[in-house]
Design a protein around this motif. Structure first.
Motif, PDB file in Angstrom:
ATOM      1  N   THR A   1     -49.633 -63.458  -7.122  1.00  0.00           N
ATOM      2  CA  THR A   1     -50.568 -63.771  -6.141  1.00  0.00           C
ATOM      3  C   THR A   1     -50.811 -65.189  -5.749  1.00  0.00           C
ATOM      4  OG1 THR A   1     -53.043 -63.143  -5.864  1.00  0.00           O
ATOM      5  CG2 THR A   1     -52.298 -64.071  -8.106  1.00  0.00           C
ATOM      6  N   ASP A   2     -51.506 -65.384  -4.936  1.00  0.00           N
ATOM      7  CA  ASP A   2     -51.538 -66.700  -4.043  1.00  0.00           C
ATOM      8  C   ASP A   2     -53.098 -67.175  -4.965  1.00  0.00           C
ATOM      9  OD1 ASP A   2     -52.161 -68.934  -2.603  1.00  0.00           O
ATOM     10  OD2 ASP A   2     -52.098 -67.864  -0.573  1.00  0.00           O
TER      11      ASP A   2
ATOM     12  N   SER B   1     -55.762 -68.161  -2.394  1.00  0.00           N
ATOM     13  CA  SER B   1     -56.474 -67.090  -1.834  1.00  0.00           C
ATOM     14  C   SER B   1     -58.129 -67.006  -2.132  1.00  0.00           C
ATOM     15  CB  SER B   1     -56.127 -65.756  -2.142  1.00  0.00           C
ATOM     16  OG  SER B   1     -56.939 -64.391  -1.724  1.00  0.00           O
TER      17      SER B   1
ATOM     18  N   SER C   1     -47.981 -67.365  -6.169  1.00  0.00           N
ATOM     19  CA  SER C   1     -46.819 -67.132  -5.042  1.00  0.00           C
ATOM     20  C   SER C   1     -46.820 -68.310  -3.961  1.00  0.00           C
ATOM     21  CB  SER C   1     -47.090 -65.810  -4.234  1.00  0.00           C
ATOM     22  OG  SER C   1     -48.506 -65.892  -3.745  1.00  0.00           O
ATOM     23  N   ASN C   2     -48.013 -69.201  -3.875  1.00  0.00           N
ATOM     24  CA  ASN C   2     -48.235 -70.047  -3.013  1.00  0.00           C
ATOM     25  C   ASN C   2     -47.423 -71.510  -3.297  1.00  0.00           C
ATOM     26  OD1 ASN C   2     -49.982 -70.997  -0.703  1.00  0.00           O
ATOM     27  ND2 ASN C   2     -50.745 -72.641  -2.414  1.00  0.00           N
TER      28      ASN C   2
ATOM     29  N   LYS D   1     -41.937 -59.768  -0.618  1.00  0.00           N
ATOM     30  CA  LYS D   1     -42.417 -60.749   0.584  1.00  0.00           C
ATOM     31  C   LYS D   1     -43.797 -60.887   0.221  1.00  0.00           C
ATOM     32  CE  LYS D   1     -38.980 -58.633   3.775  1.00  0.00           C
ATOM     33  NZ  LYS D   1     -38.862 -58.238   5.094  1.00  0.00           N
ATOM     34  N   LYS D   2     -44.310 -62.121   0.886  1.00  0.00           N
ATOM     35  CA  LYS D   2     -45.763 -62.366   0.590  1.00  0.00           C
ATOM     36  C   LYS D   2     -46.631 -61.286   1.152  1.00  0.00           C
ATOM     37  CE  LYS D   2     -45.444 -67.414   0.034  1.00  0.00           C
ATOM     38  NZ  LYS D   2     -45.766 -68.670   0.455  1.00  0.00           N
ATOM     39  N   SER D   3     -46.243 -60.554   2.302  1.00  0.00           N
ATOM     40  CA  SER D   3     -47.030 -59.609   2.808  1.00  0.00           C
ATOM     41  C   SER D   3     -47.240 -58.535   1.661  1.00  0.00           C
ATOM     42  CB  SER D   3     -46.311 -58.768   4.049  1.00  0.00           C
ATOM     43  OG  SER D   3     -44.932 -58.660   3.928  1.00  0.00           O
ATOM     44  N   HIS D   4     -46.195 -58.126   0.814  1.00  0.00           N
ATOM     45  CA  HIS D   4     -46.627 -57.212  -0.460  1.00  0.00           C
ATOM     46  C   HIS D   4     -47.699 -57.445  -1.449  1.00  0.00           C
ATOM     47  CE1 HIS D   4     -42.138 -56.172   0.546  1.00  0.00           C
ATOM     48  NE2 HIS D   4     -42.768 -55.618   1.307  1.00  0.00           N
TER      49      HIS D   4
ATOM     50  N   ASP E   1     -53.315 -53.207  -3.413  1.00  0.00           N
ATOM     51  CA  ASP E   1     -54.119 -53.491  -2.133  1.00  0.00           C
ATOM     52  C   ASP E   1     -55.140 -54.797  -2.849  1.00  0.00           C
ATOM     53  OD1 ASP E   1     -53.120 -51.665  -0.398  1.00  0.00           O
ATOM     54  OD2 ASP E   1     -54.660 -50.346  -0.892  1.00  0.00           O
TER      55      ASP E   1
END
Length: 280
Positions: free
Chosen positions: A176-177, A180, A208-209, A223-226, A246
């Motif tokens: 995760t980022d 966020s 992930s950042n 991917k970061k979108s995942h 989600d």
């Protein structure tokens, strides 16, 4: 999105591969505990660790923290004990204790002039021999940073060593980022879930950042979108599963872990049911 991968599908086990990825950015020796902080820190060296004169005090000290460090020195004024005090003054978030009690040493099976790191996440310990005189405060801090596995351990070049050496063979990775705005709440729930699997599954955070972790995302075909995503794996045979979520909830983490645990249990049962090969 959910993916399962059977043992051997990647050809290499996960953690050695991730460790190698991280080492391309920074080595454990060079990234441990802020580099030269032990030799250049202005922290007070007069801050003494807690004195542990009896077994009940030592037991309470260890059980009261996720990670606790005790220096077992017959001579509390020895050069090794002095380096231990210097290190203790520079690692504020980890409790340090010092004992010269023969009863405490015997209770924990520790040799004299030994520093022992105790951790509750996998009910394990790591010992560092200080008798040679070659271990200074800087090396001692590196030892602590490499082995301080917690309820949730952030994966980096330093903690990678402890993660690889952990006795726990099941690992759950939250990718995760950390930047966020949802990160604090995600971590609160992830940590709460980790409490339920203490001693069974090692919970790991991967940010992930960080650019250094982009190859890890690629390794898991993410991917970061995942993101955020969960990856659980069984280290002996590299069997693992990855799922994008989600958002993080205690129930979602439980369902994911329990499903994988059930699948691994069925796999073991089938393996035991197979008749042995008979040679004619």
């Amino acid at each position: 999105m959910a993916r399962r991968r059977r043992a051997g599908a990647m050809g290499t086990s996960i953690f050695p591969c991730l460790f190698a990825i991280l080492l391309t950015r920074c080595s454990p020796a060079g990234c441990a505990g802020g580099g030269d902080s032990a030799s250049h820190s202005t922290a007070s060296t007069t801050d003494k660790p807690i004195l542990l004169d009896n077994i009940p005090d030592a037991e309470a000290f260890i059980s009261g923290a996720e990670v606790a460090v005790i220096g077992f020195f017959q001579d509390a004024q020895s050069p090794g004990a002095e380096q231990f005090r210097r290190a203790a003054g520079q690692v504020a978030e980890v409790p340090f204790g010092l004992s010269s009690s023969a009863a405490v040493l015997s209770h924990y099976g520790a040799a004299e002039n030994t520093v022992v790191l105790f951790r509750t996440v996998d009910n394990d310990r790591r010992d560092l021999d200080m008798s040679s005189g070659e271990v200074d405060a800087k090396k001692l801090i590196r030892f602590v940073r490499m082995n301080e596995l917690r309820l949730v351990t952030e994966y980096n070049p330093v903690t990678a060593v402890g993660v690889m050496q952990s006795s726990l063979i099941l690992n759950l990775l939250l990718i995760t980022d950390k930047m966020s705005p949802k990160h604090p709440e995600r971590m609160r729930k992830f940590r709460a879930a980790a409490e339920l699997y203490k001693g069974k599954i090692l919970f790991i955070l991967l940010d992930s950042n960080l650019q250094s972790n982009e190859r890890v995302l690629s390794y898991f075909q993410l991917k970061k979108s995942h993101l955020p995503a969960l990856a659980i794996f069984h280290t002996p045979d590299d069997e693992h599963e990855v799922v994008a979520v989600d958002d993080i909830s205690i129930e979602r983490v439980q369902d994911f872990c329990n499903s994988f645990l059930q699948r691994m249990s069925k796999k073991e049962d089938k393996s035991e049911e197979k008749p042995p090969n008979e040679e004619l």
